[in-house]
Design a protein around this motif. Structure first.
Motif, mmCIF file in Angstrom:
data_model
loop_
_atom_site.group_PDB
_atom_site.id
_atom_site.type_symbol
_atom_site.label_atom_id
_atom_site.label_comp_id
_atom_site.label_asym_id
_atom_site.label_seq_id
_atom_site.Cartn_x
_atom_site.Cartn_y
_atom_site.Cartn_z
ATOM 1 N N LEU A 21 39.412 -44.903 84.527
ATOM 2 C CA LEU A 21 39.659 -45.397 83.181
ATOM 3 C C LEU A 21 38.782 -44.667 82.171
ATOM 4 C CD1 LEU A 21 41.025 -47.480 81.342
ATOM 5 C CD2 LEU A 21 39.213 -49.085 81.938
ATOM 6 N N ILE A 22 37.538 -44.456 82.540
ATOM 7 C CA ILE A 22 36.616 -43.732 81.658
ATOM 8 C C ILE A 22 37.104 -42.304 81.429
ATOM 9 C CG2 ILE A 22 34.281 -42.759 81.510
ATOM 10 C CD1 ILE A 22 33.324 -45.298 82.990
ATOM 11 N N GLU A 23 37.572 -41.653 82.500
ATOM 12 C CA GLU A 23 38.042 -40.279 82.368
ATOM 13 C C GLU A 23 39.279 -40.203 81.480
ATOM 14 O OE1 GLU A 23 38.579 -38.619 86.213
ATOM 15 O OE2 GLU A 23 36.435 -38.541 86.659
ATOM 16 N N GLU A 24 40.198 -41.175 81.624
ATOM 17 C CA GLU A 24 41.396 -41.194 80.784
ATOM 18 C C GLU A 24 41.011 -41.367 79.318
ATOM 19 O OE1 GLU A 24 44.618 -40.735 81.378
ATOM 20 O OE2 GLU A 24 44.329 -40.331 83.496
ATOM 21 N N ALA A 25 40.058 -42.287 79.065
ATOM 22 C CA ALA A 25 39.608 -42.506 77.695
ATOM 23 C C ALA A 25 38.921 -41.253 77.157
ATOM 24 C CB ALA A 25 38.642 -43.694 77.650
ATOM 25 N N GLU A 26 38.149 -40.615 78.017
ATOM 26 C CA GLU A 26 37.449 -39.400 77.613
ATOM 27 C C GLU A 26 38.435 -38.293 77.258
ATOM 28 O OE1 GLU A 26 34.812 -37.632 80.581
ATOM 29 O OE2 GLU A 26 33.184 -37.932 79.144
ATOM 30 N N SER A 27 39.516 -38.194 78.041
ATOM 31 C CA SER A 27 40.547 -37.190 77.756
ATOM 32 C C SER A 27 41.178 -37.441 76.399
ATOM 33 C CB SER A 27 41.626 -37.216 78.846
ATOM 34 O OG SER A 27 41.100 -36.834 80.087
ATOM 35 N N GLN A 28 41.448 -38.699 76.103
ATOM 36 C CA GLN A 28 42.028 -39.029 74.808
ATOM 37 C C GLN A 28 41.076 -38.681 73.665
ATOM 38 O OE1 GLN A 28 44.160 -42.882 74.445
ATOM 39 N NE2 GLN A 28 43.696 -43.163 76.613
ATOM 40 N N LEU A 29 39.790 -38.957 73.884
ATOM 41 C CA LEU A 29 38.800 -38.660 72.843
ATOM 42 C C LEU A 29 38.650 -37.155 72.639
ATOM 43 C CD1 LEU A 29 36.061 -41.299 73.708
ATOM 44 C CD2 LEU A 29 37.558 -41.277 71.706
ATOM 45 N N PHE A 30 38.662 -36.389 73.732
ATOM 46 C CA PHE A 30 38.555 -34.935 73.595
ATOM 47 C C PHE A 30 39.787 -34.378 72.889
ATOM 48 C CE2 PHE A 30 35.376 -34.881 77.201
ATOM 49 C CZ PHE A 30 34.331 -34.450 76.400
ATOM 50 N N ALA A 31 40.968 -34.926 73.217
ATOM 51 C CA ALA A 31 42.194 -34.486 72.547
ATOM 52 C C ALA A 31 42.120 -34.799 71.064
ATOM 53 C CB ALA A 31 43.405 -35.170 73.170
ATOM 54 N N LEU A 32 41.573 -35.979 70.741
ATOM 55 C CA LEU A 32 41.420 -36.354 69.339
ATOM 56 C C LEU A 32 40.423 -35.436 68.655
ATOM 57 C CD1 LEU A 32 42.368 -38.461 67.308
ATOM 58 C CD2 LEU A 32 40.483 -39.928 68.024
ATOM 59 N N GLY A 33 39.359 -35.078 69.399
ATOM 60 C CA GLY A 33 38.367 -34.156 68.842
ATOM 61 C C GLY A 33 38.969 -32.793 68.555
ATOM 62 N N ASP A 34 39.810 -32.305 69.483
ATOM 63 C CA ASP A 34 40.472 -31.021 69.262
ATOM 64 C C ASP A 34 41.395 -31.097 68.056
ATOM 65 O OD1 ASP A 34 39.210 -29.927 71.416
ATOM 66 O OD2 ASP A 34 40.866 -30.251 72.805
ATOM 67 N N HIS A 35 42.076 -32.249 67.909
ATOM 68 C CA HIS A 35 42.991 -32.435 66.787
ATOM 69 C C HIS A 35 42.233 -32.398 65.469
ATOM 70 C CE1 HIS A 35 46.885 -33.948 65.149
ATOM 71 N NE2 HIS A 35 46.091 -34.398 64.198
ATOM 72 N N GLY A 36 41.011 -32.941 65.509
ATOM 73 C CA GLY A 36 40.253 -33.035 64.272
ATOM 74 C C GLY A 36 39.385 -31.834 63.978
ATOM 75 N N SER A 37 39.279 -30.912 64.914
ATOM 76 C CA SER A 37 38.441 -29.739 64.689
ATOM 77 C C SER A 37 39.046 -28.849 63.620
ATOM 78 C CB SER A 37 38.288 -28.936 65.991
ATOM 79 O OG SER A 37 37.675 -29.716 66.981
ATOM 80 N N ALA A 38 38.198 -28.369 62.774
ATOM 81 C CA ALA A 38 38.674 -27.438 61.756
ATOM 82 C C ALA A 38 39.110 -26.150 62.418
ATOM 83 C CB ALA A 38 37.554 -27.151 60.744
ATOM 84 N N LEU A 39 40.108 -25.515 61.852
ATOM 85 C CA LEU A 39 40.589 -24.271 62.426
ATOM 86 C C LEU A 39 39.524 -23.193 62.320
ATOM 87 C CD1 LEU A 39 44.215 -24.102 60.968
ATOM 88 C CD2 LEU A 39 43.524 -24.779 63.266
ATOM 89 N N ARG A 40 39.468 -22.322 63.298
ATOM 90 C CA ARG A 40 38.551 -21.191 63.223
ATOM 91 C C ARG A 40 38.967 -20.316 62.048
ATOM 92 N NH1 ARG A 40 35.745 -19.718 67.901
ATOM 93 N NH2 ARG A 40 35.974 -17.535 67.406
ATOM 94 N N PRO A 41 37.996 -19.868 61.260
ATOM 95 C CA PRO A 41 38.362 -19.049 60.112
ATOM 96 C C PRO A 41 39.016 -17.737 60.544
ATOM 97 C CG PRO A 41 35.991 -18.969 60.506
ATOM 98 C CD PRO A 41 36.547 -20.032 61.407
ATOM 99 N N VAL A 42 39.969 -17.287 59.760
ATOM 100 C CA VAL A 42 40.604 -16.005 60.036
ATOM 101 C C VAL A 42 39.605 -14.900 59.714
ATOM 102 C CG1 VAL A 42 42.486 -14.459 59.420
ATOM 103 C CG2 VAL A 42 42.884 -16.935 59.527
ATOM 104 N N MET A 43 39.396 -14.003 60.655
ATOM 105 C CA MET A 43 38.392 -12.953 60.479
ATOM 106 C C MET A 43 39.050 -11.688 59.938
ATOM 107 S SD MET A 43 35.730 -11.390 63.314
ATOM 108 C CE MET A 43 34.813 -12.927 63.467
ATOM 109 N N SER A 44 38.427 -11.099 58.945
ATOM 110 C CA SER A 44 38.952 -9.859 58.376
ATOM 111 C C SER A 44 38.725 -8.713 59.342
ATOM 112 C CB SER A 44 38.254 -9.551 57.048
ATOM 113 O OG SER A 44 36.899 -9.190 57.281
ATOM 114 N N SER A 45 39.430 -7.607 59.107
ATOM 115 C CA SER A 45 39.248 -6.423 59.941
ATOM 116 C C SER A 45 37.804 -5.941 59.871
ATOM 117 C CB SER A 45 40.202 -5.325 59.490
ATOM 118 O OG SER A 45 39.952 -4.123 60.187
ATOM 119 N N ALA A 46 37.223 -5.998 58.669
ATOM 120 C CA ALA A 46 35.840 -5.539 58.497
ATOM 121 C C ALA A 46 34.883 -6.369 59.336
ATOM 122 C CB ALA A 46 35.453 -5.610 57.020
ATOM 123 N N ASP A 47 35.058 -7.702 59.320
ATOM 124 C CA ASP A 47 34.179 -8.577 60.102
ATOM 125 C C ASP A 47 34.395 -8.366 61.594
ATOM 126 O OD1 ASP A 47 33.116 -9.631 57.806
ATOM 127 O OD2 ASP A 47 34.478 -11.360 57.750
#
Length: 478
Positions: free
Chosen positions: A146-172
């Protein structure tokens, strides 16, 4: 009004910010360029008000199609919207959204507020689901699961809420590549990643760099010896903090192999107490030396990726983290949904999640796995990609894919017997060829690199010491 109950039976309004929703929609209707500030992370379902969800969806559709979205172009869509009937009708509501806008500059801030309140609502739902399941337990769902299932849901929610990685320019991007090139240039001839303890393998790979490394083999080839003995000990002796997950062998058995590697006293002799007083002293010395190494073993059976992530986070805080080893893939468990869909869905979920782990921690993950038994039917039993079980996601997610092969293992089981219609001379010739091949293969193992995303492929030959379950560099003078 929607309400969410709590265990104390108090009705509370879910987190939301109606003013932020109205301000954002009004800002976009005035200036469609404001949509670009939120389009990368905001979705219609993030809005609390169902009418606002539909308005944002309509705006998205128009703007994505290159058309203008304003109260005029959207009027017909919302003229008869039932949810807006009490606000003078949908057309009037759109006009009022625009009229109440103070500025469009804060559009992104409004969007982040809307997404944050959505995630809070989702978090509450996960919490209530957990409470309800806890009060009405499924006999097949133990607390740990049960803990693992809840943890999976929380990690999925965390991934959903993570800001997108910034697009990197060619120079960077080029600048980052040049920094890595400079480090390689200054350390030319040295291992940049975590050492495997095998010179030729390190030369091919540059050591183990952050990424997913897959090591496949048939049973008895020695993959656990290579992963949990040779590489683990070499990395720890080089100062890297190693965290290993052993799903097949208990920690005591893995540690006994470590003692064998250090002393030459095989695991079976240790188990039987078959050693002299001098050898006992050697084991004591090895115990002391091994005890100082930064390596830790988790022998939880049927380990899951959420468990690995949780333990790795704790390990990194306490001891640092340089390498993760998992032995092995097909003994791991996935989420109930993936398990129910079959082995392919299970493997796909696990390898994808392990990719996220190496990216999160910035360390190499060495994943051991079993190969299909079909290769045993071939004359040449050297493995290849097709021998990976449920190989699609493994091939895709693995940065490096290697196979371990020992011809000696098969030759020892193929000693020629004289055929009924065979002359003594022919049999002796055949036997001599087998003896020659067996001698050439004695103590020799091949590490076949089939995929290397950032380097060469090929075969590396190493020395295999069976009693010590240890691989080492092959003496080229032999």
């Amino acid at each position: 009004m929607n309400h969410i109950g709590n265990p104390g039976h108090i009705e509370r309004t879910p987190p939301h910010n109606e003013e932020a929703e109205q301000a954002l929609l009004g800002a976009i209707l005035i200036n469609n360029k404001a949509y670009e500030k939120v389009s990368e992370f905001l979705r219609p379902e993030h809005f609390y008000d169902p009418a606002h969800q539909r308005i944002f969806a309509a705006i998205s559709e128009e703007v994505e199609a290159g058309r203008k979205a304003d109260p005029v172009t959207l009027r017909d869509r919302f003229a008869s919207d039932a949810d807006l009937a009490g606000d003078g009708g949908g057309a009037a509501y759109l006009v009022r959204l625009v009229a109440n806008v103070v500025t469009v500059v804060n559009a992104r801030d409004y969007g982040e507020i809307i997404r944050d309140t959505f995630l809070r609502r989702q978090l509450i739902e996960v919490g209530f689901d957990l409470v309800n399941t806890g009060y009405q337990p499924d006999p097949d769902m133990r607390a740990g699961k049960l803990i693992e299932e809840a943890e999976s849901q929380l990690f999925a929610l965390g991934d959903h809420g993570s800001a997108l990685r910034p697009v990197m320019s060619s120079a960077d991007g080029v600048a980052a590549a040049m920094e890595a090139n400079e480090r390689a240039w200054k350390n030319k001839g040295q291992v940049l990643g975590v050492t495997t303890g095998l010179v030729d393998l390190d030369r091919k790979l540059g050591g183990l760099l952050p990424g997913l490394y897959v090591l496949g083999a048939r049973p008895s080839m020695g993959k656990s010896g290579l992963g949990l003995n040779t590489i683990m000990l070499a990395a720890a002796k080089a100062g890297h903090s190693v965290l290993a997950f052993s799903t097949e062998m208990a920690t005591e058995k893995v540690s006994r192999r470590h003692l064998a590697a250090e002393t030459g006293i095989s695991s079976d002799r240790q188990t039987q107490g078959d050693f002299s007083e001098g050898e006992w002293l050697a084991l004591m010395d090895a115990q002391q030396a091994l005890g100082t190494l930064p390596l830790h073993i988790d022998d939880t059976p049927g380990v899951t990726v959420p468990h690995i992530r949780r333990v790795a986070r704790r390990h990194k805080r306490r001891h640092g983290l340089g390498l993760i080893i998992v032995d092995h893939l097909h003994r791991m468990r996935a989420s109930k949904r993936a398990e129910d869909q079959g082995e392919t869905a299970k493997i796909t979920e696990i390898t994808s999640a392990l990719c996220s782990i190496w990216k999160e921690f910035g360390v190499p993950v060495l994943l051991l796995c079993q190969l299909n038994r079909d290769l045993e039917r071939r004359e040449d039993k050297r493995p290849n990609m097709a021998d990976l079980r449920q190989s699609g996601s493994i091939e895709q997610d693995g940065d490096v894919i290697m196979f371990l092969y020992r011809d000696e293992y098969y030759l020892a089981r193929e000693e020629p017997a004289k055929r009924a219609d065979e002359t003594e001379e022919k049999y002796n010739e055949r036997y001599e060829r087998w003896c020659k091949r067996s001698e050439e293969a004695r103590n020799v193992a091949e590490i076949i690199i089939e995929k290397n995303r950032d380097g060469p492929i090929g075969t590396v030959k190493v020395f295999f010491d069976g009693p010590r379950t240890l691989f080492s560099n092959l003496d080229r003078g032999e």
